[in-house]
Scaffold this motif. Sequence first.
Motif, PDB file in Angstrom:
ATOM      1  N   PRO A 205       0.811  -1.213   0.000  1.00 49.85           N
ATOM      2  CA  PRO A 205       0.000   0.000   0.000  1.00 49.85           C
ATOM      3  C   PRO A 205       0.851   1.272   0.000  1.00 49.85           C
ATOM      4  O   PRO A 205       1.987   1.268   0.470  1.00 49.85           O
ATOM      5  CB  PRO A 205      -0.793  -0.112   1.305  1.00 49.85           C
ATOM      6  N   HIS A 206       0.274   2.353  -0.510  1.00 50.10           N
ATOM      7  CA  HIS A 206       0.994   3.602  -0.658  1.00 50.10           C
ATOM      8  C   HIS A 206       0.620   4.643   0.395  1.00 50.10           C
ATOM      9  O   HIS A 206       1.031   5.786   0.286  1.00 50.10           O
ATOM     10  CB  HIS A 206       0.744   4.192  -2.053  1.00 50.10           C
ATOM     11  N   HIS A 207      -0.157   4.271   1.374  1.00 51.19           N
ATOM     12  CA  HIS A 207      -0.491   5.249   2.405  1.00 51.19           C
ATOM     13  C   HIS A 207       0.711   5.487   3.313  1.00 51.19           C
ATOM     14  O   HIS A 207       1.653   4.689   3.360  1.00 51.19           O
ATOM     15  CB  HIS A 207      -1.701   4.795   3.218  1.00 51.19           C
ATOM     16  N   LEU A 208       0.699   6.596   4.024  1.00 53.75           N
ATOM     17  CA  LEU A 208       1.786   6.928   4.946  1.00 53.75           C
ATOM     18  C   LEU A 208       1.541   6.179   6.248  1.00 53.75           C
ATOM     19  O   LEU A 208       0.718   6.566   7.066  1.00 53.75           O
ATOM     20  CB  LEU A 208       1.856   8.430   5.176  1.00 53.75           C
ATOM     21  N   LEU A 215      -5.158   9.991   8.747  1.00 50.57           N
ATOM     22  CA  LEU A 215      -5.626  10.275   7.396  1.00 50.57           C
ATOM     23  C   LEU A 215      -6.894   9.505   7.039  1.00 50.57           C
ATOM     24  O   LEU A 215      -7.634   9.907   6.149  1.00 50.57           O
ATOM     25  CB  LEU A 215      -4.520   9.947   6.388  1.00 50.57           C
ATOM     26  N   GLY A 216      -7.126   8.389   7.703  1.00 52.92           N
ATOM     27  CA  GLY A 216      -8.307   7.597   7.414  1.00 52.92           C
ATOM     28  C   GLY A 216      -8.287   7.059   5.996  1.00 52.92           C
ATOM     29  O   GLY A 216      -7.275   6.508   5.545  1.00 52.92           O
ATOM     30  N   ASP A 217      -9.385   7.245   5.277  1.00 54.30           N
ATOM     31  CA  ASP A 217      -9.460   6.715   3.917  1.00 54.30           C
ATOM     32  C   ASP A 217      -8.896   7.681   2.883  1.00 54.30           C
ATOM     33  O   ASP A 217      -8.971   7.424   1.682  1.00 54.30           O
ATOM     34  CB  ASP A 217     -10.900   6.354   3.555  1.00 54.30           C
ATOM     35  N   LYS A 218      -8.316   8.779   3.316  1.00 55.42           N
ATOM     36  CA  LYS A 218      -7.700   9.735   2.397  1.00 55.42           C
ATOM     37  C   LYS A 218      -6.235   9.345   2.208  1.00 55.42           C
ATOM     38  O   LYS A 218      -5.401   9.600   3.071  1.00 55.42           O
ATOM     39  CB  LYS A 218      -7.814  11.150   2.939  1.00 55.42           C
ATOM     40  N   THR A 219      -5.924   8.724   1.094  1.00 56.30           N
ATOM     41  CA  THR A 219      -4.589   8.158   0.887  1.00 56.30           C
ATOM     42  C   THR A 219      -3.822   8.817  -0.251  1.00 56.30           C
ATOM     43  O   THR A 219      -2.694   8.428  -0.539  1.00 56.30           O
ATOM     44  CB  THR A 219      -4.695   6.651   0.589  1.00 56.30           C
ATOM     45  N   GLY A 220      -4.369   9.804  -0.916  1.00 53.83           N
ATOM     46  CA  GLY A 220      -3.671  10.457  -2.013  1.00 53.83           C
ATOM     47  C   GLY A 220      -2.575  11.376  -1.522  1.00 53.83           C
ATOM     48  O   GLY A 220      -2.587  11.839  -0.363  1.00 53.83           O
ATOM     49  N   LEU A 221      -1.612  11.673  -2.397  1.00 49.99           N
ATOM     50  CA  LEU A 221      -0.519  12.560  -2.014  1.00 49.99           C
ATOM     51  C   LEU A 221      -1.029  13.955  -1.672  1.00 49.99           C
ATOM     52  O   LEU A 221      -0.514  14.610  -0.765  1.00 49.99           O
ATOM     53  CB  LEU A 221       0.512  12.628  -3.144  1.00 49.99           C
TER      54      LEU A 221
END
Length: 390
Positions: A205-208, A215-221
Motif C-alpha cells: 500500500p501507498h499510504h503513509l 488520514l483515514g481513507d484519504k490516501t492520495g498525495l
Amino acid sequence: MTKAAAVLDYRAQARRRLPPFLFEYLDGGSYAEVTLRRNVAVLEQLALRQRVLTDVSAIDLTTTLFGAAQSLPVMLAPIGLAGMNARRGEVQAIRAANAAGIPFCLSTVSVCPLAEVAAAATAPFWFQLYMIRDRGLVRALLDEARQLGCSALVFTVDMPVPGARYRDYRSGLAGASGLGGTLRRFGQAMTHPEWALDVGVRGRPHHLGNVAPALGDKTGLEDFLGWMRTNFDSSVTWRDLDFIRSHWQGPLIIKGILDPADAREAARTGADGIVVSNHGGRQLDGVPATADALPAIVDAVGDALTVLADGGVRSGLDVVKLMALGAKGVLLGRAWAYALAANGEAGVAHVLRLIEAEMRVAMALCGRTRIADIDRSMLVSTAFQRQDSL
C-alpha cells in the motif's frame, strides 16, 4: 567510480526512473533554492590539509554515538515518502544500513510504518518525529517506537510550517488537487513503466503508514500535503520538550538547529544531541549552509551534547570536512535517496561502501588514522575560501 560521481550518476538514474512529481519532490528545495546550492558549494570550497610520511597503515572509522558502536560516523537521515522511490523503500534502506553497521532513521511521514521496518531490521533504528497537533497520535507513535526497540528519537523542529517548494507546484505534486491532479500524476507514472510496475503496483500500500490512522481513507498525495499543512503544530515551543521527555526516555536528538542560541537552549533543556541542519535547503531559503553554521554552534555547546550535521553531503570527503568542522557524525540524505530510487537496496549499499572508501583515503592523505583525530587543523584557510565562501 568515485562517491561524488556515484551520487551524480544515481541522481541521473533517479530522474529517469521516477515520475517527475516524485523526482522533483526529492531533488528540490524551497523558493529559489539558494540554500540547496549553498550547502554543496561551501563544502566543495573547503580545502583539506594534506600531510605526508605518517604511518596510516591502519585506518579505524569506528565510532560510538549515544552509547552504540557503529562502523562509520554516518547515518541514513529521515526521508519523507522514501517508500515511493523504490518498492517498500524504507525496508530496503534499513537492510543496507544494517549490513553496513550504521543507524537508519525512519521518518514520521514514511510509506513503510514502524512495525514493517522493525520486522526487517537486524539492529535498533532511530525514529524521527514531527510535532503534530493531535498529541494522542504523538504519544501513540512514541509508545510504538519504544516498544519496537527504536534506540534514539530525532525531533525535527525546523518545520512549524512547510517551506514553499515551487518545483512541487510545477510538477503537479502540489496545487493539483482532485481528479485533474490525480490524472496528471497518473499520466506521469505511465511514462515511467518500470517504476509504475515495481512501485506503483507491486509496492502497495501507498499510504503513509505512521500517520495512516489520522488520514483515514484519504490516501492520495494531495491528502497528505493538505493534512501536513493543517496538522503540523506551529505553536510548538521549547516547553513541549517536557511532553516528549515524559513519553520518551531514550536519547533525544533535536534536528534543525542553525543558531548558537538555539543550540545552547537545546543543551539547557536536556537534549542529548542536535543536528545542525537547514532541512536540505527545503525550508527557509537564504539561510547559511550547514558547513558555515556548524563551527559557531560546536563552540557554543562544547561537550554539553553531541553535535551531528547534514546538508550537501555528496562524498566521503564531505563527511570528513563536516567532522573537521566539529560534527561527531553526519547524516546522509539525498545521497542515499537517489541511490535507493536508482537501484534499491543495492544502490544504498554501494553508496555506503564508497563513502567508507573515500573517507579512508581522505584520512590517510591527511595523516589521520582515527575518527577522534579529525579536527579543524585538517582544514586549510585559502584565499579562495575567504573570498568566495557563501
